[in-house]
Design a protein around this motif. Structure first.
Motif, PDB file in Angstrom:
ATOM      1  N   ALA A 134       0.838  -1.206   0.000  1.00  0.00           N
ATOM      2  CA  ALA A 134       0.000   0.000   0.000  1.00  0.00           C
ATOM      3  C   ALA A 134       0.870   1.253   0.000  1.00  0.00           C
ATOM      4  O   ALA A 134       0.586   2.222  -0.716  1.00  0.00           O
ATOM      5  N   ALA A 135       1.945   1.236   0.799  1.00  0.00           N
ATOM      6  CA  ALA A 135       2.845   2.392   0.877  1.00  0.00           C
ATOM      7  C   ALA A 135       3.560   2.621  -0.457  1.00  0.00           C
ATOM      8  O   ALA A 135       3.686   3.765  -0.920  1.00  0.00           O
ATOM      9  N   ILE A 136       4.019   1.540  -1.093  1.00  0.00           N
ATOM     10  CA  ILE A 136       4.686   1.668  -2.399  1.00  0.00           C
ATOM     11  C   ILE A 136       3.715   2.227  -3.433  1.00  0.00           C
ATOM     12  O   ILE A 136       4.052   3.125  -4.211  1.00  0.00           O
ATOM     13  N   GLY A 137       2.483   1.704  -3.439  1.00  0.00           N
ATOM     14  CA  GLY A 137       1.489   2.168  -4.398  1.00  0.00           C
ATOM     15  C   GLY A 137       1.118   3.626  -4.207  1.00  0.00           C
ATOM     16  O   GLY A 137       0.957   4.372  -5.182  1.00  0.00           O
ATOM     17  N   ASP A 138       0.978   4.063  -2.951  1.00  0.00           N
ATOM     18  CA  ASP A 138       0.602   5.453  -2.674  1.00  0.00           C
ATOM     19  C   ASP A 138       1.749   6.421  -2.951  1.00  0.00           C
ATOM     20  O   ASP A 138       1.531   7.537  -3.423  1.00  0.00           O
ATOM     21  N   ARG A 139       2.969   5.999  -2.659  1.00  0.00           N
ATOM     22  CA  ARG A 139       4.111   6.913  -2.777  1.00  0.00           C
ATOM     23  C   ARG A 139       4.753   6.891  -4.161  1.00  0.00           C
ATOM     24  O   ARG A 139       5.121   7.940  -4.697  1.00  0.00           O
ATOM     25  N   TYR A 140       4.895   5.708  -4.742  1.00  0.00           N
ATOM     26  CA  TYR A 140       5.638   5.582  -6.001  1.00  0.00           C
ATOM     27  C   TYR A 140       4.762   5.185  -7.195  1.00  0.00           C
ATOM     28  O   TYR A 140       5.263   5.110  -8.314  1.00  0.00           O
ATOM     29  N   GLY A 141       3.502   4.904  -6.946  1.00  0.00           N
ATOM     30  CA  GLY A 141       2.594   4.604  -8.049  1.00  0.00           C
ATOM     31  C   GLY A 141       2.148   3.157  -8.087  1.00  0.00           C
ATOM     32  O   GLY A 141       2.875   2.249  -7.674  1.00  0.00           O
ATOM     33  N   ARG A 142       0.921   2.957  -8.588  1.00  0.00           N
ATOM     34  CA  ARG A 142       0.369   1.598  -8.683  1.00  0.00           C
ATOM     35  C   ARG A 142       1.148   0.761  -9.703  1.00  0.00           C
ATOM     36  O   ARG A 142       1.331  -0.443  -9.525  1.00  0.00           O
ATOM     37  N   LYS A 143       1.598   1.416 -10.769  1.00  0.00           N
ATOM     38  CA  LYS A 143       2.293   0.685 -11.830  1.00  0.00           C
ATOM     39  C   LYS A 143       3.590   0.072 -11.316  1.00  0.00           C
ATOM     40  O   LYS A 143       3.870  -1.109 -11.571  1.00  0.00           O
ATOM     41  N   LEU A 144       4.377   0.850 -10.571  1.00  0.00           N
ATOM     42  CA  LEU A 144       5.626   0.324 -10.028  1.00  0.00           C
ATOM     43  C   LEU A 144       5.355  -0.821  -9.057  1.00  0.00           C
ATOM     44  O   LEU A 144       6.060  -1.839  -9.066  1.00  0.00           O
ATOM     45  N   ALA A 145       4.319  -0.666  -8.224  1.00  0.00           N
ATOM     46  CA  ALA A 145       3.975  -1.729  -7.270  1.00  0.00           C
ATOM     47  C   ALA A 145       3.641  -3.023  -8.004  1.00  0.00           C
ATOM     48  O   ALA A 145       4.046  -4.117  -7.580  1.00  0.00           O
ATOM     49  N   LEU A 146       2.922  -2.908  -9.123  1.00  0.00           N
ATOM     50  CA  LEU A 146       2.550  -4.105  -9.886  1.00  0.00           C
ATOM     51  C   LEU A 146       3.775  -4.732 -10.551  1.00  0.00           C
ATOM     52  O   LEU A 146       3.907  -5.962 -10.593  1.00  0.00           O
ATOM     53  N   LEU A 147       4.671  -3.892 -11.064  1.00  0.00           N
ATOM     54  CA  LEU A 147       5.899  -4.415 -11.672  1.00  0.00           C
ATOM     55  C   LEU A 147       6.765  -5.124 -10.635  1.00  0.00           C
ATOM     56  O   LEU A 147       7.406  -6.144 -10.931  1.00  0.00           O
ATOM     57  N   ILE A 148       6.776  -4.597  -9.416  1.00  0.00           N
ATOM     58  CA  ILE A 148       7.514  -5.256  -8.327  1.00  0.00           C
ATOM     59  C   ILE A 148       6.929  -6.639  -8.059  1.00  0.00           C
ATOM     60  O   ILE A 148       7.662  -7.613  -7.840  1.00  0.00           O
ATOM     61  N   MET A 149       5.591  -6.749  -8.101  1.00  0.00           N
ATOM     62  CA  MET A 149       4.948  -8.049  -7.901  1.00  0.00           C
ATOM     63  C   MET A 149       5.398  -9.063  -8.949  1.00  0.00           C
ATOM     64  O   MET A 149       5.708 -10.218  -8.623  1.00  0.00           O
ATOM     65  N   SER A 150       5.448  -8.628 -10.215  1.00  0.00           N
ATOM     66  CA  SER A 150       5.888  -9.544 -11.276  1.00  0.00           C
ATOM     67  C   SER A 150       7.351  -9.919 -11.095  1.00  0.00           C
ATOM     68  O   SER A 150       7.741 -11.076 -11.312  1.00  0.00           O
ATOM     69  N   GLY A 151       8.176  -8.942 -10.694  1.00  0.00           N
ATOM     70  CA  GLY A 151       9.588  -9.229 -10.443  1.00  0.00           C
ATOM     71  C   GLY A 151       9.774 -10.239  -9.324  1.00  0.00           C
ATOM     72  O   GLY A 151      10.605 -11.161  -9.424  1.00  0.00           O
ATOM     73  N   ILE A 152       8.990 -10.091  -8.251  1.00  0.00           N
ATOM     74  CA  ILE A 152       9.068 -11.036  -7.132  1.00  0.00           C
ATOM     75  C   ILE A 152       8.582 -12.420  -7.562  1.00  0.00           C
ATOM     76  O   ILE A 152       9.143 -13.446  -7.148  1.00  0.00           O
ATOM     77  N   SER A 153       7.545 -12.461  -8.410  1.00  0.00           N
ATOM     78  CA  SER A 153       7.051 -13.753  -8.914  1.00  0.00           C
ATOM     79  C   SER A 153       8.147 -14.501  -9.663  1.00  0.00           C
ATOM     80  O   SER A 153       8.316 -15.718  -9.498  1.00  0.00           O
ATOM     81  N   VAL A 154       8.899 -13.769 -10.481  1.00  0.00           N
ATOM     82  CA  VAL A 154      10.024 -14.391 -11.193  1.00  0.00           C
ATOM     83  C   VAL A 154      11.042 -14.923 -10.188  1.00  0.00           C
ATOM     84  O   VAL A 154      11.533 -16.057 -10.306  1.00  0.00           O
ATOM     85  N   ALA A 155      11.349 -14.109  -9.165  1.00  0.00           N
ATOM     86  CA  ALA A 155      12.345 -14.501  -8.160  1.00  0.00           C
ATOM     87  C   ALA A 155      11.930 -15.763  -7.406  1.00  0.00           C
ATOM     88  O   ALA A 155      12.774 -16.620  -7.095  1.00  0.00           O
ATOM     89  N   VAL A 156      10.628 -15.896  -7.116  1.00  0.00           N
ATOM     90  CA  VAL A 156      10.123 -17.072  -6.390  1.00  0.00           C
ATOM     91  C   VAL A 156      10.476 -18.359  -7.122  1.00  0.00           C
ATOM     92  O   VAL A 156      11.003 -19.318  -6.534  1.00  0.00           O
ATOM     93  N   TRP A 157      10.208 -18.377  -8.432  1.00  0.00           N
ATOM     94  CA  TRP A 157      10.423 -19.612  -9.191  1.00  0.00           C
ATOM     95  C   TRP A 157      11.891 -19.823  -9.539  1.00  0.00           C
ATOM     96  O   TRP A 157      12.355 -20.968  -9.610  1.00  0.00           O
ATOM     97  N   VAL A 158      12.646 -18.735  -9.739  1.00  0.00           N
ATOM     98  CA  VAL A 158      14.085 -18.866  -9.995  1.00  0.00           C
ATOM     99  C   VAL A 158      14.780 -19.464  -8.773  1.00  0.00           C
ATOM    100  O   VAL A 158      15.677 -20.315  -8.896  1.00  0.00           O
ATOM    101  N   LEU A 159      14.369 -19.034  -7.575  1.00  0.00           N
ATOM    102  CA  LEU A 159      14.941 -19.592  -6.344  1.00  0.00           C
ATOM    103  C   LEU A 159      14.701 -21.099  -6.260  1.00  0.00           C
ATOM    104  O   LEU A 159      15.604 -21.869  -5.920  1.00  0.00           O
ATOM    105  N   LYS A 160      13.478 -21.521  -6.576  1.00  0.00           N
ATOM    106  CA  LYS A 160      13.153 -22.949  -6.500  1.00  0.00           C
ATOM    107  C   LYS A 160      13.882 -23.751  -7.574  1.00  0.00           C
ATOM    108  O   LYS A 160      14.187 -24.934  -7.378  1.00  0.00           O
ATOM    109  N   LEU A 161      14.147 -23.106  -8.706  1.00  0.00           N
ATOM    110  CA  LEU A 161      14.918 -23.774  -9.761  1.00  0.00           C
ATOM    111  C   LEU A 161      16.388 -23.909  -9.394  1.00  0.00           C
ATOM    112  O   LEU A 161      17.049 -24.879  -9.773  1.00  0.00           O
ATOM    113  N   SER A 162      16.892 -22.929  -8.641  1.00  0.00           N
ATOM    114  CA  SER A 162      18.332 -22.874  -8.384  1.00  0.00           C
ATOM    115  C   SER A 162      18.789 -23.770  -7.243  1.00  0.00           C
ATOM    116  O   SER A 162      19.961 -24.143  -7.175  1.00  0.00           O
TER     117      SER A 162
END
Length: 475
Positions: A78-106
């Motif tokens: 909520a803080a990221i979305g209010d301060r830096y924008g909803r778009k950046l918050a959503l892009l962070i979510m996609s980036g974290i999703s990639v990290a979740v599966w890369v960690l399990k692969l590695s």
């Protein structure tokens, strides 16, 4: 960003396209939750890709950690979305999703799995806060409810997709597929617009106007664009001069406090409808039904059946919410869930009479269907529609944090309570909670479909407050 020429003036296609892309992280969140069910069987078997089976304690931590992390995660997103924008918050979510599966692969180390599940809690938090807020702020009033229900639709689709590919693909192939989806989404979403409400809040009015022109498929000279910007500015101006501690503002203002109470009850009703414990007992219920019918399903096939039921419910919600409204849908889903829980409790209570085994299967599916068709999506839609930009993120974060705590406690203590007081008592409790929610909806919850904020707040006033307002207007 140029408007696509082959769409007529006023087309809603761009809003639908943007909402579709905003909902993809919800699909990825569904993948994350859905992966856990079939993979638990594999990771605890002799064929575990780790080499040795995971223990029950390790699996329990992996299953419950996202709900625990979601509590502070909602405020972070909520803080990221209010301060830096909803778009950046959503892009962070996609980036974290990639990290979740890369960690399990590695690595197959248990601590890597736990870190990945902690990150999954951040995705869960963003799905509860960022996605519904973003969709609300880019949508016109007459479609915001339908698009707002896409969160539940994409989550259930993501879960079902996970059940299916986990049944047909190898361990590493599954992880690669789940990595590709958010990675592609990250790249595509870079072309999407920021929330107009956020841009206006930051004083970037010209940029907000261009975003609205693209979203509404209208020219820069269209009067509706200026009217919409003026309305958002007026809404935000009403919130100026208040304390920075937003929860204190909400709790000290009568109308905001009532709106918050409604949002909180709606969020908790979803957690206390019995869907979570019913899913825990799904295996036992299907097993009992198979003894009478002869139809035997594997654990993953059972998950697919339930995932299909959820998907049907979420699809129905997005299709009818703009026709029948939020209030009737929440009432009907609460009432049917309550009756089905009471019927399931009675079935367990009368086991000595050997009641038909199809009864719990039907009640199980009804509960899951109603959860996806009303309780899950409508709780988020109502919360996003009853608050202005300033409070929207904080309210969604707070209600979802409290709901996550309720989920965590429920997962932790449900089985010991069942052993102590009996499963029928537990399901009667859930049934009662649902029926009380239905009564609360009739008495307290206003309709928010296609209505402005001031209209909703007027309905939240008592008759005495309405008369006082009318008397002031007369003068």
């Amino acid at each position: 960003m140029k408007k696509l020429r082959f769409f007529c003036e006023g087309s809603q296609f761009n809003q639908i396209l943007c909402a579709f892309l905003i909902s993809i992280p919800m699909f990825c969140y569904g993948n994350t939750i859905g992966w856990m069910s079939p993979m638990t069987l594999l990771l605890q078997s002799d064929k575990s890709p780790k080499g040795v089976p995971l223990t029950d304690l390790e699996i329990s931590w992996m299953a419950s950690l996202p709900y625990l992390v979601c509590v502070p995660g909602t405020y972070l997103m909520a803080a990221i979305g209010d301060r830096y924008g909803r778009k950046l918050a959503l892009l962070i979510m996609s980036g974290i999703s990639v990290a979740v599966w890369v960690l399990k692969l590695s690595s197959m180390n248990i601590w890597v799995f736990i870190i990945a599940r902690i990150l999954a809690g951040i995705i869960m938090a963003g799905s509860c806060v960022t996605c519904p807020t973003y969709i609300k702020e880019i949508s016109e009033d007459n479609i915001r409810g339908a698009l707002g229900c896409w969160g539940a639709l994409f989550f259930t689709t993501g879960s079902l997709f996970a059940y299916i590919i986990c049944d047909v693909c190898s361990y590493n192939v599954i992880l690669i597929i789940f990595t590709i989806i958010p990675a592609v989404h990250f790249v595509i979403f870079l072309t999407m617009p920021e929330s107009p409400s956020y841009l206006i809040k930051r004083g970037r009015e010209e940029e907000a106007s261009k975003c609205l022109q693209w979203l509404r498929c209208r020219s820069e000279f269209d009067s509706t664009i200026k009217s919409e910007i003026d309305y958002v500015k007026r809404e935000q101006k009403n919130d100026e001069g208040r304390e920075q501690f937003l929860l204190r503002n909400i709790l000290s203002d009568k109308i905001l406090r009532r709106a918050f109470q409604i949002s909180l009850v709606a969020a908790l009703s979803r957690e206390l409808c019995g869907a979570v414990p019913v899913l825990n007992f799904a295996g036992d219920i299907f097993h009992l039904a198979s003894e009478e019918t002869g139809l035997k399903l594997s654990a993953n096939q059972q998950a697919m059946v339930l995932g299909t039921v959820q998907l049907c419910g979420a699809t129905l919600a997005s299709g009818i919410v703009e026709r029948c409204g939020r209030r009737p849908l929440l009432f009907v889903s609460s009432a049917i869930s309550g009756l089905s829980m009471c019927l399931l409790a009675t079935w367990f209570l009368l086991q000595y009479l050997h009641p038909p085994a199809w009864i719990p299967v039907i009640t199980l599916c009804l509960c899951i269907f109603c959860d996806a068709a009303g309780l899950m999506p409508i709780a988020v839609v109502i919360a996003s529609e009853t608050f202005s930009f300033k409070y929207r993120g904080t309210v969604l974060a707070t209600t979802m944090a409290i709901a996550s705590v309720a989920d965590f406690i429920q997962l932790l203590f449900f089985k010991p309570l069942v052993r102590a007081i009996g499963i029928h008592v537990s399901f009667y409790f859930f049934g009662l909670m649902c029926l009380l929610t239905a009564v609360y909806v009739i008495i307290m919850v206003p309709e928010t479909r296609n209505r402005k904020l001031e209209e909703i707040y007027y309905d939240l006033k008592t008759n005495k407050e309405k008369k006082e307002l009318e008397n002031r207007n007369d003068f």
